[in-house]
Motif scaffolding. Structure first.
Motif, PDB file in Angstrom:
ATOM      1  N   VAL A   1       0.839  -1.206   0.000  1.00  0.00           N
ATOM      2  CA  VAL A   1       0.000   0.000   0.000  1.00  0.00           C
ATOM      3  C   VAL A   1       0.873   1.256   0.000  1.00  0.00           C
ATOM      4  O   VAL A   1       0.609   2.215  -0.724  1.00  0.00           O
ATOM      5  N   VAL A   2       1.937   1.255   0.801  1.00  0.00           N
ATOM      6  CA  VAL A   2       2.851   2.401   0.857  1.00  0.00           C
ATOM      7  C   VAL A   2       3.496   2.639  -0.504  1.00  0.00           C
ATOM      8  O   VAL A   2       3.557   3.770  -0.995  1.00  0.00           O
ATOM      9  N   VAL A   3       3.957   1.586  -1.142  1.00  0.00           N
ATOM     10  CA  VAL A   3       4.595   1.722  -2.458  1.00  0.00           C
ATOM     11  C   VAL A   3       3.597   2.261  -3.482  1.00  0.00           C
ATOM     12  O   VAL A   3       3.913   3.173  -4.264  1.00  0.00           O
ATOM     13  N   LEU A   4       2.376   1.731  -3.474  1.00  0.00           N
ATOM     14  CA  LEU A   4       1.351   2.226  -4.398  1.00  0.00           C
ATOM     15  C   LEU A   4       1.030   3.692  -4.132  1.00  0.00           C
ATOM     16  O   LEU A   4       0.867   4.477  -5.074  1.00  0.00           O
ATOM     17  N   PHE A   5       0.947   4.078  -2.863  1.00  0.00           N
ATOM     18  CA  PHE A   5       0.686   5.476  -2.526  1.00  0.00           C
ATOM     19  C   PHE A   5       1.769   6.387  -3.089  1.00  0.00           C
ATOM     20  O   PHE A   5       1.477   7.416  -3.707  1.00  0.00           O
ATOM     21  N   TRP A   6       3.042   6.013  -2.904  1.00  0.00           N
ATOM     22  CA  TRP A   6       4.129   6.870  -3.377  1.00  0.00           C
ATOM     23  C   TRP A   6       4.212   6.888  -4.900  1.00  0.00           C
ATOM     24  O   TRP A   6       4.652   7.877  -5.488  1.00  0.00           O
ATOM     25  N   LEU A   7       3.766   5.832  -5.553  1.00  0.00           N
ATOM     26  CA  LEU A   7       3.672   5.870  -7.014  1.00  0.00           C
ATOM     27  C   LEU A   7       2.598   6.873  -7.448  1.00  0.00           C
ATOM     28  O   LEU A   7       2.787   7.614  -8.418  1.00  0.00           O
ATOM     29  N   LEU A   8       1.484   6.902  -6.724  1.00  0.00           N
ATOM     30  CA  LEU A   8       0.439   7.886  -7.021  1.00  0.00           C
ATOM     31  C   LEU A   8       0.940   9.309  -6.796  1.00  0.00           C
ATOM     32  O   LEU A   8       0.626  10.219  -7.565  1.00  0.00           O
ATOM     33  N   VAL A   9       1.728   9.507  -5.753  1.00  0.00           N
ATOM     34  CA  VAL A   9       2.320  10.823  -5.498  1.00  0.00           C
ATOM     35  C   VAL A   9       3.274  11.189  -6.624  1.00  0.00           C
ATOM     36  O   VAL A   9       3.266  12.320  -7.124  1.00  0.00           O
ATOM     37  N   LEU A  10       4.070  10.232  -7.048  1.00  0.00           N
ATOM     38  CA  LEU A  10       5.041  10.458  -8.117  1.00  0.00           C
ATOM     39  C   LEU A  10       4.359  10.899  -9.411  1.00  0.00           C
ATOM     40  O   LEU A  10       4.848  11.783 -10.111  1.00  0.00           O
ATOM     41  N   PHE A  11       3.205  10.307  -9.715  1.00  0.00           N
ATOM     42  CA  PHE A  11       2.482  10.652 -10.936  1.00  0.00           C
ATOM     43  C   PHE A  11       1.488  11.789 -10.736  1.00  0.00           C
ATOM     44  O   PHE A  11       0.735  12.123 -11.643  1.00  0.00           O
ATOM     45  N   GLY A  12       1.485  12.399  -9.550  1.00  0.00           N
ATOM     46  CA  GLY A  12       0.656  13.573  -9.300  1.00  0.00           C
ATOM     47  C   GLY A  12      -0.803  13.283  -9.025  1.00  0.00           C
ATOM     48  O   GLY A  12      -1.620  14.201  -8.977  1.00  0.00           O
ATOM     49  N   VAL A  13      -1.161  12.035  -8.798  1.00  0.00           N
ATOM     50  CA  VAL A  13      -2.549  11.672  -8.524  1.00  0.00           C
ATOM     51  C   VAL A  13      -2.906  11.937  -7.064  1.00  0.00           C
ATOM     52  O   VAL A  13      -4.036  12.253  -6.737  1.00  0.00           O
ATOM     53  N   SER A  14      -1.932  11.830  -6.184  1.00  0.00           N
ATOM     54  CA  SER A  14      -2.155  12.045  -4.756  1.00  0.00           C
ATOM     55  C   SER A  14      -1.153  13.071  -4.241  1.00  0.00           C
ATOM     56  O   SER A  14      -0.200  13.420  -4.922  1.00  0.00           O
ATOM     57  N   ASP A  15      -1.388  13.534  -3.024  1.00  0.00           N
ATOM     58  CA  ASP A  15      -0.544  14.552  -2.416  1.00  0.00           C
ATOM     59  C   ASP A  15       0.053  14.008  -1.130  1.00  0.00           C
ATOM     60  O   ASP A  15      -0.664  13.469  -0.289  1.00  0.00           O
ATOM     61  N   MET A  16       1.363  14.145  -0.966  1.00  0.00           N
ATOM     62  CA  MET A  16       1.996  13.599   0.240  1.00  0.00           C
ATOM     63  C   MET A  16       1.579  14.345   1.499  1.00  0.00           C
ATOM     64  O   MET A  16       1.710  13.831   2.594  1.00  0.00           O
ATOM     65  N   ASP A  17       1.043  15.555   1.356  1.00  0.00           N
ATOM     66  CA  ASP A  17       0.585  16.309   2.521  1.00  0.00           C
ATOM     67  C   ASP A  17      -0.910  16.124   2.767  1.00  0.00           C
ATOM     68  O   ASP A  17      -1.529  16.907   3.463  1.00  0.00           O
ATOM     69  N   ALA A  18      -1.484  15.063   2.178  1.00  0.00           N
ATOM     70  CA  ALA A  18      -2.923  14.846   2.297  1.00  0.00           C
ATOM     71  C   ALA A  18      -3.334  14.640   3.749  1.00  0.00           C
ATOM     72  O   ALA A  18      -4.437  14.977   4.140  1.00  0.00           O
ATOM     73  N   ILE A  19      -2.453  14.092   4.548  1.00  0.00           N
ATOM     74  CA  ILE A  19      -2.738  13.872   5.958  1.00  0.00           C
ATOM     75  C   ILE A  19      -1.866  14.819   6.763  1.00  0.00           C
ATOM     76  O   ILE A  19      -0.672  14.936   6.522  1.00  0.00           O
ATOM     77  N   GLU A  20      -2.482  15.481   7.706  1.00  0.00           N
ATOM     78  CA  GLU A  20      -1.758  16.453   8.523  1.00  0.00           C
ATOM     79  C   GLU A  20      -0.624  15.800   9.303  1.00  0.00           C
ATOM     80  O   GLU A  20      -0.685  14.615   9.626  1.00  0.00           O
ATOM     81  N   PRO A  21       0.408  16.586   9.655  1.00  0.00           N
ATOM     82  CA  PRO A  21       1.489  16.037  10.466  1.00  0.00           C
ATOM     83  C   PRO A  21       0.979  15.515  11.801  1.00  0.00           C
ATOM     84  O   PRO A  21       0.022  16.041  12.354  1.00  0.00           O
ATOM     85  N   VAL A  22       1.611  14.477  12.281  1.00  0.00           N
ATOM     86  CA  VAL A  22       1.237  13.916  13.579  1.00  0.00           C
ATOM     87  C   VAL A  22       2.274  14.325  14.608  1.00  0.00           C
ATOM     88  O   VAL A  22       3.462  14.293  14.344  1.00  0.00           O
ATOM     89  N   ASP A  23       1.803  14.706  15.789  1.00  0.00           N
ATOM     90  CA  ASP A  23       2.717  15.099  16.850  1.00  0.00           C
ATOM     91  C   ASP A  23       3.011  13.948  17.803  1.00  0.00           C
ATOM     92  O   ASP A  23       3.912  14.032  18.614  1.00  0.00           O
ATOM     93  N   ALA A  24       2.238  12.882  17.706  1.00  0.00           N
ATOM     94  CA  ALA A  24       2.443  11.744  18.589  1.00  0.00           C
ATOM     95  C   ALA A  24       3.755  11.035  18.246  1.00  0.00           C
ATOM     96  O   ALA A  24       4.216  11.057  17.111  1.00  0.00           O
ATOM     97  N   LEU A  25       4.347  10.424  19.233  1.00  0.00           N
ATOM     98  CA  LEU A  25       5.559   9.620  19.075  1.00  0.00           C
ATOM     99  C   LEU A  25       6.757  10.407  18.569  1.00  0.00           C
ATOM    100  O   LEU A  25       7.699   9.845  18.026  1.00  0.00           O
ATOM    101  N   GLY A  26       6.717  11.718  18.684  1.00  0.00           N
ATOM    102  CA  GLY A  26       7.845  12.531  18.245  1.00  0.00           C
ATOM    103  C   GLY A  26       7.923  12.711  16.751  1.00  0.00           C
ATOM    104  O   GLY A  26       8.975  12.997  16.210  1.00  0.00           O
ATOM    105  N   PHE A  27       6.784  12.541  16.032  1.00  0.00           N
ATOM    106  CA  PHE A  27       6.765  12.661  14.582  1.00  0.00           C
ATOM    107  C   PHE A  27       6.319  14.031  14.115  1.00  0.00           C
ATOM    108  O   PHE A  27       6.083  14.227  12.933  1.00  0.00           O
TER     109      PHE A  27
END
Length: 194
Positions: free
Chosen positions: A22-48
């Protein structure tokens, strides 16, 4: 190659193999401009904090997958009961390793990731609003405005002209008065088209 695929589809690594796909498919979609890597807000939990959740989650899954792959290879050929118990424990350890490695990697990444733009009241200037009070004049009025992200707000508004502005009328916000903390609006009729 067949041995690698067999190992990747063995317990416990198989649990994370599908997540990695799923992660690889997501990044392929980002690469081809179909999805946005900032689609989900940053998480503050766990020091992220300060990094998009997609980046943190992808790194965690990738590191956890590699660690669980090592566990799977170590358990290969052992008694099935040991494989199940060791696999469950090994999977939990692999996830913890993934989280720790991700946190270590994100420390320098935070410095290169751009900060999210700070929301400002000036972002409303140029937007259309709907009057929510019975009147708007030079000293009184409120209107509802919808921002670019879809959220709405009730804001204090004023009008310099004498045009009647009552509840339900549309207006355009053309300036923000910092001292008075209100917006200047002007009536606009959106129903007429050229």
């Amino acid at each position: 190659m067949g041995e690698f695929v067999d190992t990747a589809l063995s317990f416990p690594v198989v649990v994370l193999t599908f997540a990695l796909v799923v992660v690889v498919l997501f990044w392929l979609l980002v690469l081809f401009g179909v999805s946005d890597m900032d689609a989900i807000e940053p998480v503050d939990a766990l020091g992220f904090g300060g990094v998009p959740a997609t980046v943190a989650g992808s790194l965690t899954i990738a590191f956890s997958w590699f660690a669980s792959l090592v566990v799977t290879v170590m358990l290969d050929g052992l008694d099935p009961t040991i494989v199940v118990v060791g696999g469950i424990v090994g999977l939990a350890i692999a996830v913890v390793i993934g989280l720790l490695l991700t946190r270590l990697i994100l420390i320098p990444l935070r410095k290169v990731m751009p900060d999210a733009p700070v929301a400002s009241r000036h972002d409303f200037v140029g937007l259309v609003c709907v009057v929510r009070t019975q009147r708007v004049d030079a000293t009184f009025g409120q209107a509802e405005v919808t921002s670019a992200d879809g959220s709405s707000a009730i804001v204090q508004v004023r009008q310099a002209g004498d045009d009647p502005l009552s509840a339900g009328r549309t207006a355009v916000i053309y300036d923000y008065d910092t001292a008075g903390e209100f917006f200047w609006i002007s009536p606009v009729d959106l129903s007429t088209r050229d």
